[in-house]
Design a protein around this motif. Sequence first.
Motif, short mmCIF file in Angstrom:
data_model
loop_
_atom_site.label_atom_id
_atom_site.label_comp_id
_atom_site.label_asym_id
_atom_site.label_seq_id
_atom_site.Cartn_x
_atom_site.Cartn_y
_atom_site.Cartn_z
N THR A 1 -5.70 -3.23 -6.82
CA THR A 1 -4.57 -3.74 -6.05
C THR A 1 -3.67 -4.62 -6.93
O THR A 1 -2.45 -4.61 -6.77
CB THR A 1 -5.02 -4.53 -4.80
OG1 THR A 1 -5.96 -5.51 -5.19
CG2 THR A 1 -5.66 -3.63 -3.77
N GLU B 1 0.78 8.38 3.89
CA GLU B 1 0.97 9.73 3.38
C GLU B 1 -0.28 10.17 2.64
O GLU B 1 -0.47 11.36 2.36
CB GLU B 1 2.19 9.73 2.44
CG GLU B 1 2.85 11.06 2.32
CD GLU B 1 4.28 10.94 1.84
OE1 GLU B 1 5.09 10.28 2.53
OE2 GLU B 1 4.58 11.48 0.78
N HIS B 2 -1.13 9.19 2.33
CA HIS B 2 -2.41 9.50 1.70
C HIS B 2 -3.20 10.52 2.53
O HIS B 2 -3.97 11.29 1.97
CB HIS B 2 -3.25 8.22 1.56
CG HIS B 2 -2.50 7.04 0.99
ND1 HIS B 2 -1.45 6.44 1.63
CD2 HIS B 2 -2.68 6.35 -0.16
CE1 HIS B 2 -1.01 5.43 0.90
NE2 HIS B 2 -1.73 5.35 -0.20
N SER C 1 5.81 7.85 2.47
CA SER C 1 6.29 7.41 1.16
C SER C 1 7.30 8.36 0.54
O SER C 1 8.20 7.93 -0.19
CB SER C 1 5.09 7.24 0.23
OG SER C 1 4.25 6.23 0.75
N SER D 1 1.13 5.45 9.01
CA SER D 1 2.14 6.25 8.30
C SER D 1 1.63 6.72 6.95
O SER D 1 2.36 7.35 6.21
CB SER D 1 3.41 5.43 8.11
OG SER D 1 3.16 4.39 7.18
N PRO E 1 3.45 1.67 -3.78
CA PRO E 1 3.05 2.36 -5.01
C PRO E 1 3.17 3.88 -4.90
O PRO E 1 3.58 4.55 -5.85
CB PRO E 1 1.59 1.93 -5.20
CG PRO E 1 1.51 0.60 -4.53
CD PRO E 1 2.42 0.70 -3.34
N LEU E 2 2.84 4.43 -3.74
CA LEU E 2 2.97 5.87 -3.54
C LEU E 2 4.44 6.28 -3.60
O LEU E 2 4.79 7.33 -4.12
CB LEU E 2 2.36 6.24 -2.17
CG LEU E 2 1.68 7.59 -2.05
CD1 LEU E 2 0.64 7.81 -3.13
CD2 LEU E 2 1.01 7.72 -0.68
N LEU F 1 -1.36 -2.34 -8.74
CA LEU F 1 -0.33 -1.76 -7.86
C LEU F 1 0.76 -2.80 -7.58
O LEU F 1 1.95 -2.49 -7.58
CB LEU F 1 -0.96 -1.29 -6.54
CG LEU F 1 -2.00 -0.16 -6.64
CD1 LEU F 1 -2.58 0.16 -5.26
CD2 LEU F 1 -1.40 1.10 -7.26
N THR G 1 -4.19 6.33 -5.73
CA THR G 1 -2.93 7.05 -5.78
C THR G 1 -3.09 8.45 -6.38
O THR G 1 -2.18 9.26 -6.31
CB THR G 1 -1.85 6.27 -6.57
OG1 THR G 1 -2.44 5.83 -7.80
CG2 THR G 1 -1.35 5.07 -5.79
N ALA H 1 8.05 1.93 5.48
CA ALA H 1 6.91 2.79 5.15
C ALA H 1 5.66 2.16 5.75
O ALA H 1 4.75 1.72 5.06
CB ALA H 1 6.79 2.97 3.65
N ASP H 2 5.66 2.09 7.07
CA ASP H 2 4.52 1.58 7.84
C ASP H 2 4.75 1.98 9.29
O ASP H 2 5.85 1.82 9.81
CB ASP H 2 4.42 0.05 7.73
CG ASP H 2 3.13 -0.45 8.36
OD1 ASP H 2 2.16 -0.71 7.62
OD2 ASP H 2 3.09 -0.56 9.60
N LEU I 1 0.81 -1.23 0.00
CA LEU I 1 0.00 0.00 0.00
C LEU I 1 0.83 1.26 0.00
O LEU I 1 0.45 2.27 -0.59
CB LEU I 1 -0.97 0.01 1.19
CG LEU I 1 -2.17 -0.91 1.06
CD1 LEU I 1 -3.14 -0.68 2.22
CD2 LEU I 1 -2.91 -0.72 -0.25
N THR I 2 1.99 1.26 0.70
CA THR I 2 2.82 2.46 0.71
C THR I 2 3.86 2.44 -0.42
O THR I 2 4.38 3.48 -0.80
CB THR I 2 3.55 2.61 2.06
OG1 THR I 2 4.26 1.41 2.33
CG2 THR I 2 2.56 2.87 3.19
#
Lengths: 421, 170
Positions: free
Chosen positions: A79, B68-69, A143, B66, A44-45, A82, B28, A124-125, A41-42
Amino acid sequence: MVISMGMTISEKILAKASGRKYVTPGEYVVGKIDLAMIHDLTGPLTLNVLKQVGYEKPWNSDKIVIIFDHQVPANSTITAELQKQLRKYAKKYGIKLHDVGRQGICHQILAEEYVKPGMLVVGADSHTCTLGALGAFATGIGSTDMAAVILTGELWFRVPESIRFELKGDLKLGVSAKDVILYIIGMVGADGALYCAVEFSGDGIRKMSIDSRLTICNMAVEMGAKTGIVDPDEKTMEYCGTGEIIESDKDAEYYKEFEINLNEIIPQVALPHSVDNVKPVSEVEGIEVDQVFIGSCTNGRLEDLEAAAEILKGRKVWKDTRLIIIPASPRVYMEAERRGYIRTFIEAGAVVCNPNCGPCLGGHMGILADDEVCVSTSNRNFVGRMGSPKSKVYLVSPQTAAATAVEGKLVDPRRYMGDMK
Amino acid sequence: MIIRGRVWLFGDNIDTDLILPGKYLILTDPNELAKHAFENIIEGFYSKISKGDIIVAGKNFGCGSSREHAPIALKYAGIGAIVAKSFSRIFFRNAINIGLPVVPSKEARDLLREGELITINLEDGYIEEENGRRIAIEKYPEFLLEILKDGGLIENLKRKLGRLNHGKNL
């Protein structure tokens, strides 16, 4: 004049990573990263940010890991797309990828295979703080920060003040590490350790298994901490194999210090809708429950499944309650299978899913409808966290969750332990 | 850097699941994320705010994930800055990294009123109300202010990496 000052483990690791002899809280340093992790989830960003920066080549492919855990195997075409992007990026630069079949909760995979004492780890979590249990300095980032790390191998840090919790004595029967951390968060509040490193010490933490320590450090972020951390010992070295032992000095300075007597703690629950809304389970027994979830980066490890299996063995899940159990990693899953826990769960009427984050964040497998109540071993009970904004989440230990699944209502698990039966 | 906008008051411990529910993490596109900001607690938040509006909150703003979205959703919904008694650290970093000013102030939440027009001056370190009253705020370290002035870490990195001729272009 050289002033010799004691440092905490967190200060020492940040000093080492930034090439300094010592650092003090409040200072800004640039640290060299030993390990960086992104998930489905983080990630792709992060790739989006790299695209916008115009560079994508990682500073060192060997120090980056991509782990699929949030919505895996893919549950929608979005998903799937991604995950396809991340696969492509991993392949192009030779980055290790934990794809379907090797997937699992990122912090558990990192603990099992990658993190060693003394490392500076970013993920990134937000629950990356879990890994501090292994004597590393590990913290969650966003991200864009992660894109900067991937390109440069460095990141700025404000050296945090440290708060020490000295855990003393032994846990009572039916009480687990989860109850300890819920109790602590209830005591200091959701912002009780804002920006700080939270260090756990004392004979209480030394006696705890690595699984328990991971549970405790996992929830450091729920009191606002930058990381949870434990000085490494023989247990850590046995678990990790290698690593550099860095420990807090005896004369290290702490912003605050607390003493916790473990034998005073009884099973705890965080009531909706905040993690610091904590009470003893015995005070709120009887709440009817639609769903029970045992798993997540907080409580999806072998010790947690063992605790659940002990209660569920030979018993049945209440007819109007659903029990979802999710091992945190393939290793945990296989060992639980070998020991017969998986069979116990299925015979009791639970569903066992493949290693992943499950319903914890309301994205996959077990999302809640309006007005439903879930008792969960995960780490957050915010409004709408597991689905409908009208649903309610109660956070508990695996013992409490298993006993609750049997009765269909919130219950103190000590009723299932020997003398309280 | 000067930011001007109307105040939206919020309480303590505004978490990232409230700012942006987890089910939207698969999005995104910043403009799509923006549409779902605060949707579980304020119906139609996205269409109610005006560009430049300022969130003024209690302690521990942005606690939780965390993702960032969350700051991205607020920025693209039009929020000009967030003032709070304190911020969760990951949210604080993320907001600066995407060029969304986050301003810690112990006093602002108790002094400011819903809907009033305020001006934030980051370099000189104050918030000014319409009646001219000023609330002092702590100044950013220089390197953080530089990231904000660049509009976020992306532009900042581009400048730095451009100089170093790092890696290869996409």
